[in-house]
Scaffold this active site. Structure first.
Site, PDB file in Angstrom:
ATOM      1  N   CYS A   1       0.697  -0.950   0.018  1.00 39.79           N
ATOM      2  CA  CYS A   1       0.039   0.090   0.032  1.00 39.79           C
ATOM      3  C   CYS A   1       0.680   0.925   0.044  1.00 39.79           C
ATOM      4  O   CYS A   1       1.697   1.040   0.800  1.00 39.79           O
ATOM      5  CB  CYS A   1      -0.914   0.153   1.254  1.00 39.79           C
ATOM      6  SG  CYS A   1      -1.856   1.423   1.527  1.00 39.79           S
TER       7      CYS A   1
ATOM      8  N   CYS B   1      -8.632   2.481  -0.390  1.00 41.15           N
ATOM      9  CA  CYS B   1      -7.769   1.882   0.727  1.00 41.15           C
ATOM     10  C   CYS B   1      -7.866   0.405   0.616  1.00 41.15           C
ATOM     11  O   CYS B   1      -9.226  -0.198   0.407  1.00 41.15           O
ATOM     12  CB  CYS B   1      -8.571   2.388   2.102  1.00 41.15           C
ATOM     13  SG  CYS B   1      -8.081   1.514   3.711  1.00 41.15           S
TER      14      CYS B   1
ATOM     15  N   CYS C   1     -12.057  -4.532  22.587  1.00 43.61           N
ATOM     16  CA  CYS C   1     -11.536  -4.246  21.325  1.00 43.61           C
ATOM     17  C   CYS C   1     -10.119  -3.500  21.765  1.00 43.61           C
ATOM     18  O   CYS C   1      -9.371  -3.068  21.425  1.00 43.61           O
ATOM     19  CB  CYS C   1     -12.309  -3.283  20.350  1.00 43.61           C
ATOM     20  SG  CYS C   1     -12.884  -1.811  21.064  1.00 43.61           S
TER      21      CYS C   1
END
Length: 452
Positions: free
Chosen positions: A74, A160, A409
């Protein structure tokens, strides 16, 4: 021993990871954080910043590279700060994340029980069902992208690799419409301009795809033109929503919502349960992994047809309806009204009659259940990254459930909260790590606490 000096270069071996995935080396007795390095590597490290509590360095020249190193695929990842782990293999990423959870349990939570397993993700690209692009003017040009780490400086990103491709297409279409019609991006300093964000949620097991355009003041007489433009440019859309958000902070969705076309909700399914989700409702961003997570949570809950289960922070009822397959009665609580309406409709949609939902924050709900004499066998909690507050934990413990299943999380706040549960008679019995967010440093966990 020589003090570390800014801009001096040292040869150092990477011996561990920090919680954000940076490599950690030891130089002259100090821990030095070196981003985008891998355990076992040796680098020439340039010291960038020295404080009394921490030292940061930059990897300048490799001396020895790990066989787990990969070339990032990326072009944006170094600047946008999202995919902080694209330089390592997925096996190494899973080792880091399992270690991250266990380090938090050991050093923050002072626990002896460790997670022995991390459940990896089958999909590591384009797995996010929710894409949020920020829209800003950069050097006089309209751009979309993400803020650089710890800043409000926009890094322009056109595609993305984590977002669903629909989010890329819808955002590009919104920018095209803005350019054609002379519509300005919002400026958070002057509070002028219009478009703030583009929010796109897609389903995994249906064809639903809803776009929510977040603005500071709407589009006036060009609103219908916007809807027509998006329908033409992005035929996969099943709904278009306008959110007029006049708040001064950086909360993405707030204020008033208007459905411009189609439905404002996405319908999806997990584990044979169908869900309807509004833009404001929480829904896990990686549904196939969420299904694995919820199955483990149900396993830890050990429900029977005689069990009453409380699901605090229930969102649109995703975990609640999984639990309802096994439990006699499930009560979910959530502070967002739209999410509770979703949860109620989701129960009806699936013909589930043993689940009920109330609109209240977790502390209020726990206090109400205690006051009403409800004694659940199991309490399930799935708070935000900041974790639970101590008052809520105390109230949950006063109900004396046999088990608490905690979905998190954020391993750090999870470990902190486990200590509070310990003080009220609950012991950590089991823990599992799960990779909900591949290529990022974030890690999901689910743990089981039992009453002593």
């Amino acid at each position: 021993m020589e003090d570390l000096r800014k801009n001096k270069i040292y040869e150092a071996e990477i011996v561990g990871y920090s919680s954000d995935g940076s490599g950690v080396s030891r130089i002259n007795g100090r821990a030095v954080f070196v981003p985008r390095t891998i355990v076992g590597e040796v680098w020439q490290v340039k010291i960038l910043k020295v404080t009394s509590s921490a030292v940061w360095g930059k990897a300048i020249e490799p001396v020895h590279l790990s066989p787990e190193r990969r070339t990032p695929d990326c072009e944006y990842c170094v600047r946008c700060g999202g995919c902080t782990l694209r330089h390592m293999s997925y096996d190494e990423e899973l080792r880091f994340k399992l270690g991250k959870l266990n380090d938090a349990l050991t050093h923050i939570g002072r626990q002896t029980v460790q997670a022995e397993e991390i459940i990896g993700s089958d999909r590591r690209e384009r797995y996010r069902n929710k894409g949020i692009y920020t829209v800003r003017s950069v050097a006089g040009e309209l751009k979309s992208g993400f803020f650089a780490p710890r800043t409000h400086e926009l890094v322009p990103v056109e595609r993305c690799l984590l977002q669903n491709e629909a989010a890329d297409r819808v955002t590009a279409a919104v920018l095209e419409f803005m350019r054609r019609n002379g519509i300005e991006a919002y400026d958070e300093k002057s509070r002028k301009g219009s478009v703030r964000n583009v929010f796109v949620r897609t389903a995994v097991n249906t064809a639903d795809c809803v776009a929510c355009i977040v603005t500071a003041k709407g589009f006036g007489d060009r609103t219908a033109m916007l809807a027509d433009h998006l329908r033409s440019a992005c035929p996969e859309l099943t709904g278009i929503v306008l959110n007029v958000n006049k708040t001064s902070g950086n909360t993405v969705l707030a204020g008033d919502f208007y459905t411009l076309w189609g439905r404002d909700t996405v319908c999806d399914s997990l584990g044979g349960v169908e869900y309807e989700i509004s833009p404001q409702a929480f829904y896990q961003i990686n549904p196939p992994q969420a299904e694995k997570l919820y199955n483990r949570a149900v396993e830890y809950a050990e429900c029977t047809q005689n069990s009453t289960v409380l699901d605090l922070y229930c969102g649109a009822g995703t975990i609640s309806l999984f639990l309802a397959k096994k439990a006699g009665r499930v009560i979910g609580a959530e502070i967002i009204p739209e999410a509770i309406e979703n949860a109620k409709r989701n129960a009806c949609r699936n013909g589930i009659e043993n689940a009920e939902f109330i609109c209240a924050d977790a502390a209020e709900a726990a206090e109400m259940f205690l006051r009403d004499g409800i004694r659940p066998e199991t309490v399930v909690v799935d708070p935000s990254r900041k974790g639970m507050d101590e008052e809520t934990i105390r109230t949950v413990c006063k109900m004396q459930p046999d088990k608490v299943v905690y979905v998190s999380c954020n391993p750090s706040t999870l470990a902190r909260d486990i200590l509070v549960f310990n003080a009220h008679g609950y012991t950590l019995a089991a823990a599992t790590a799960l990779d909900m967010f591949p290529r990022t440093s974030h890690c999901e966990a689910v743990v089981k606490l039992i009453r002593r």
